[in-house]
Design a protein around this motif. Sequence first.
Motif, PDB file in Angstrom:
ATOM      1  N   THR A 119       2.305 -14.053   4.495  1.00  0.00           N
ATOM      2  CA  THR A 119       2.515 -14.012   3.049  1.00  0.00           C
ATOM      3  C   THR A 119       3.811 -13.284   2.690  1.00  0.00           C
ATOM      4  OG1 THR A 119       1.124 -12.028   2.874  1.00  0.00           O
ATOM      5  CG2 THR A 119       0.055 -14.157   2.543  1.00  0.00           C
ATOM      6  N   ALA A 120       4.124 -12.218   3.409  1.00  0.00           N
ATOM      7  CA  ALA A 120       5.345 -11.477   3.116  1.00  0.00           C
ATOM      8  C   ALA A 120       6.582 -12.302   3.447  1.00  0.00           C
ATOM      9  CB  ALA A 120       5.359 -10.165   3.899  1.00  0.00           C
ATOM     10  N   MET A 121       6.549 -13.025   4.560  1.00  0.00           N
ATOM     11  CA  MET A 121       7.687 -13.856   4.962  1.00  0.00           C
ATOM     12  C   MET A 121       7.909 -14.988   3.963  1.00  0.00           C
ATOM     13  SD  MET A 121      10.002 -14.431   7.446  1.00  0.00           S
ATOM     14  CE  MET A 121       9.394 -13.810   9.021  1.00  0.00           C
ATOM     15  N   VAL A 122       6.845 -15.682   3.615  1.00  0.00           N
ATOM     16  CA  VAL A 122       6.977 -16.820   2.689  1.00  0.00           C
ATOM     17  C   VAL A 122       7.427 -16.339   1.313  1.00  0.00           C
ATOM     18  CG1 VAL A 122       5.782 -18.730   1.551  1.00  0.00           C
ATOM     19  CG2 VAL A 122       5.259 -18.181   3.944  1.00  0.00           C
ATOM     20  N   ALA A 123       6.854 -15.246   0.838  1.00  0.00           N
ATOM     21  CA  ALA A 123       7.225 -14.723  -0.478  1.00  0.00           C
ATOM     22  C   ALA A 123       8.694 -14.305  -0.507  1.00  0.00           C
ATOM     23  CB  ALA A 123       6.327 -13.544  -0.843  1.00  0.00           C
TER      24      ALA A 123
END
Length: 259
Positions: A119-123
Motif C-alpha cells: 500500500t505504501a509503494m502504490v500510494a
Amino acid sequence: MDRHDLRETAALALSLLDLTNLRADCSEDDVIELCARAQTGYGNAAAICILPRYVSLARSILGPSHGVKIATVVNFPDGESTRLAVAEETRAVLDAGADEVDLVIPYRALMAGDEQAVTAMVAAVRAICGGDAVLKTILETGILSDPHLIHRAAELTIDSGTDFIKTSTGRAGVHATQEAVDIILQAIRDSGRKVGIKPSGGMRSVENSGLYLGLAQTVMGEDWVMPSTFRFGATILLDDILSVLSGRRFEDLSMQANH
C-alpha cells in the motif's frame, strides 16, 4: 468463432494492445521498430510498453500528442527496490515523457505478510503520477499463485489508487491465466471503482484473446471493455491480429483445405 466474429475480436484486441518489449537485450532499433509496428493500416495499438531507458526515444518518435501511449515499468522486474528508489525512477520516466507507469508491487513482501509495503509503494507512485499519468500495478500472479493472495493483492492496489491491475511481468514462468484474471475482475467489481485490468503474457491468438474479453464481459458487463479499462500486454498477439484483419489467416486456411 466465425470470420465476422474473429475480425471483430481482432479489431477490438488491436485497440486494447500494449505492444511490449521489456527484454533485457532490447535495443534502440527494437524500440524504433516497435513504434512503427504500433501504427498499423487497421488502426493503432493502445500503447507501447518499453524499458525506462527508451522512453525519451519513443517520445521523440511518437511526438507529444500521438494516438499511441508510452508505457514503461518501474520496480521491474523483481519488485524489490526501495520506495525512495522507485519514487525517483517514476519521476524520471514521467519527465522523459511516459504516459503510463506499470509498477511491480513488492509481491515477495506481501507473500511474507507485509501488506503495508504494498500500500505504501502504490500510494507513493500514485501521488507522483497525479491525475495525468495512468498507473498500472503488476501483481506477478504466477508467483503469488494462491487465489486468496491474488485477490488480496488486487484489493490492496485498488484501495491505494491504481488505475489498472496487470497480471505479470513476463519474466516469471507463469504469465496471465484465466483464473487469475477472473479473481482480479471480481475484486474490481466488488470495489465499485473504475479500475481496469491488463492480462499480460502468453496470448498468441485472436481466439485466445477472445476468451479473456468474454470473461471480462461476463464479470463486468457487455460494455465494460475499452482501452480505459482493458489492455493486453502481448507482442506476438499482433501478428495474429494482423493476419486476421488482412485476411491472410482465411487464405491460409483455404489453401490447407484445398490440399
